[in-house]
Design an enzyme around this catalytic site. Structure first.
Site, PDB file in Angstrom:
ATOM      1  N   ASP A 164       0.928  -1.262   0.079  1.00 49.39           N
ATOM      2  CA  ASP A 164      -0.219   0.283  -0.016  1.00 49.39           C
ATOM      3  C   ASP A 164       0.903   1.347   0.164  1.00 49.39           C
ATOM      4  OD1 ASP A 164      -2.084   1.513   0.048  1.00 49.39           O
ATOM      5  OD2 ASP A 164      -3.350   0.299   1.520  1.00 49.39           O
ATOM      6  N   TRP A 198       0.855   2.177  -6.376  1.00 46.72           N
ATOM      7  CA  TRP A 198       1.636   3.137  -6.832  1.00 46.72           C
ATOM      8  C   TRP A 198       1.122   4.397  -7.719  1.00 46.72           C
ATOM      9  CZ3 TRP A 198       6.995   1.664  -9.419  1.00 46.72           C
ATOM     10  CH2 TRP A 198       7.832   2.997 -10.034  1.00 46.72           C
ATOM     11  N   ASP A 225     -10.588   2.742  -3.504  1.00 50.09           N
ATOM     12  CA  ASP A 225     -11.025   1.444  -3.099  1.00 50.09           C
ATOM     13  C   ASP A 225     -12.395   1.130  -3.305  1.00 50.09           C
ATOM     14  OD1 ASP A 225      -8.579   1.973  -1.764  1.00 50.09           O
ATOM     15  OD2 ASP A 225      -9.368   1.546   0.356  1.00 50.09           O
TER      16      ASP A 225
HETATM   17  C1  GLA Z   1      -6.171   1.110   1.568  1.00 48.67           C
HETATM   18  C2  GLA Z   1      -5.920   0.061   0.343  1.00 48.67           C
HETATM   19  C3  GLA Z   1      -7.100  -0.782   0.619  1.00 48.67           C
HETATM   20  C4  GLA Z   1      -6.800  -1.475   1.951  1.00 48.67           C
HETATM   21  C5  GLA Z   1      -6.583  -0.422   3.064  1.00 48.67           C
HETATM   22  C6  GLA Z   1      -6.035  -1.084   4.255  1.00 48.67           C
HETATM   23  O1  GLA Z   1      -7.192   2.082   1.710  1.00 48.67           O
HETATM   24  O2  GLA Z   1      -6.334   0.931  -0.985  1.00 48.67           O
HETATM   25  O3  GLA Z   1      -7.356  -1.710  -0.482  1.00 48.67           O
HETATM   26  O4  GLA Z   1      -5.855  -2.193   1.642  1.00 48.67           O
HETATM   27  O5  GLA Z   1      -5.725   0.615   2.714  1.00 48.67           O
HETATM   28  O6  GLA Z   1      -6.068  -0.097   5.370  1.00 48.67           O
END
Ligand code: GLA
Length: 435
Positions: A164, A198, A225
């Site tokens: 991440d 990235w 997300d």
């Molecule tokens: C980010 C990522 C997610 C997940 C969360 C976990 O938001 O994009 O896919 O991994 O962190 O905290």
């Protein structure tokens, strides 16, 4: 003048390094087709209170149960292979040798034992880390520890790292961190799929260089997300289509755009929306990482996620990502070139009002006129498997699509030479009852 020469030298050196490293995809031999598996995040988030939520907290038990079910319920047989841990598995501190360590209450046996268990089932284990000082949920990040963390993951027998990009510092640190972790994983000598975020973190400041990203990562998140909601799936698709000119061509064996997890089998999508996610994730050559509860999943969702014809499109060895070919207020059509001159075609009804709508199209509209030239056979894959029969390059077809749903087709070109031309069904209209 001194500065100009310095930057010229730096640029030359950078190119020499790129050439030495070899051009193209991250050549670690992995992800030759999009990764398939299960990832805890969307469904289980950062649930750490096992006293309150014993069945859904992020614990070794959760991953062992998912591994068991992946084998016993047929997921492994159709290709789902990686059982992946996301954020919130760690202790809040590193150990006395600065190594990452799992939360001792929730992972009492340790990650090495969990990996052994997952491997004993013929599956692979994925884990999560962060390029910056802390993960998105506030656990220790890998900044300053790339080599050590890569080695720890390798020692544990980890097979995939989702890396991440929260709390990364400067843009240079973000890029350096993603590159360094890739090199560090490589140095361990263990085969570890490298899943990056990235471009997602980079884009607000700078246009991502996908050629470089593909050189270091096996897949990479571009967009926000995913949520268990139609708006989220719809926005992900729209973002992908709007950026297709810059992201589609770079995808291929070894490196894929990652539109995030499959949320099929949860709470937020209607059946038609689940069909759309599965069909379009296949068209996009996306990693198929389910985030759902395999202990409680409807037979219908299971049928969709385990549909071998859709999976075959997703995993097509040609490895070309699909793209949107048209969009109006009512419909959008996507296609994906497949091996053997075939095409996958998805017709999605964008309307969120009314009932099923008919979409009419000519086969000449597919594959730049080549998909059905001189003839083709068409198989409907979703919502149900139906044979649409043989057609020619000017056949006219109708199909009925539910609101926010998708009809997925596979078009196989046939009759290359006139002698082979088959007898065709011109103007075949599939009857509504098969749809
Ligand atoms: C980010 C990522 C997610 C997940 C969360 C976990 O938001 O994009 O896919 O991994 O962190 O905290």
């Amino acid at each position: 003048m001194g500065t100009a020469v310095g930057s010229w030298q730096r640029a030359t050196l950078a190119w020499v390094l790129v050439l030495l490293a070899g051009a193209g995809a991250l050549e670690n031999g992995l992800a030759r087709t999009p990764t398939m598996g299960w990832l805890h995040w969307e469904r289980f988030l950062c649930s750490t209170d096992c006293a309150l939520e014993p069945l859904s907290c992020v614990s070794e038990q959760l991953f062992m149960q998912m591994a068991d079910l992946m084998v016993s319920d047929g997921w492994k047989d159709v290709g789902y292979e990686y059982v992946c841990i996301d954020d919130c598995w760690m202790s809040l501190t590193r150990d006395h040798q600065d190594r990452l360590q799992p939360d001792p209450e929730r992972f009492p046996s340790g990650i090495r034992k969990l990996a052994d268990y997952v491997h004993s089932k013929g599956l692979k284990l994925g884990i999560y880390g962060d390029v910056g000082n802390k993960t998105c949920a506030g656990f220790p990040g890998s900044y300053g520890y790339y080599d050590l963390d890569a080695q720890t993951f390798a020692d544990w027998g980890v097979d995939l790292l989702k890396f991440d990009g929260c709390n990364y510092g400067t843009q240079d640190q973000l890029a350096e961190g993603y590159r360094n972790m890739s090199l560090a994983l490589n140095k361990t000598g263990r085969s570890i799929v490298y899943s990056c975020e990235w471009p997602l973190y980079m884009r607000p400041m700078q246009k991502p260089n996908y050629t470089e990203i593909k050189h270091y990562c096996n897949h990479w998140r571009n967009f926000a997300d995913i949520y268990d909601a139609w708006n989220s799936v719809k926005n992900t698709l729209e973002w992908t289509a709007l950026h297709q000119d810059s992201i589609v061509d770079v995808a291929g064996p070894g490196g894929w755009n990652d539109p995030d997890m499959l949320v099929i089998g949860n709470f937020g999508l209607s059946w038609d929306q689940q069909l759309t996610q599965m069909a379009l994730w296949a068209i996009m050559a996306a990693p198929l990482l389910m985030s759902n509860d395999l202990r409680h999943i409807s037979p219908q969702a299971k049928w969709l996620l385990q549909n071998k014809d859709v999976i075959a499109i997703n995993q097509d060895p040609l490895g070309k990502q699909g793209y949107r070919i048209t969009k109006d207020n009512n419909f959008e059509v996507w296609e994906r070139p497949l091996s053997g001159g075939a095409y996958a075609v998805a017709v999605m009804n964008r309307q969120e009002i009314g009932g099923p709508q008919i979409f009419s199209f000519s086969t000449s509209f597919l594959g730049n006129g080549l998909a059905c030239n001189p003839a083709c056979s068409i198989q409907q894959i979703l919502p149900t498997s139906e044979d649409w029969g043989l057609h020619n390059w000017v056949s006219f077809l109708n199909t009925e699509v539910n609101p926010t749903g998708t009809v997925l087709l596979k078009v196989v070109v046939i009759g290359e030479s006139p002698a082979e031309k088959p007898v065709m069904n011109i103007n075949k209209k599939p009857s509504p009852d098969i749809l």
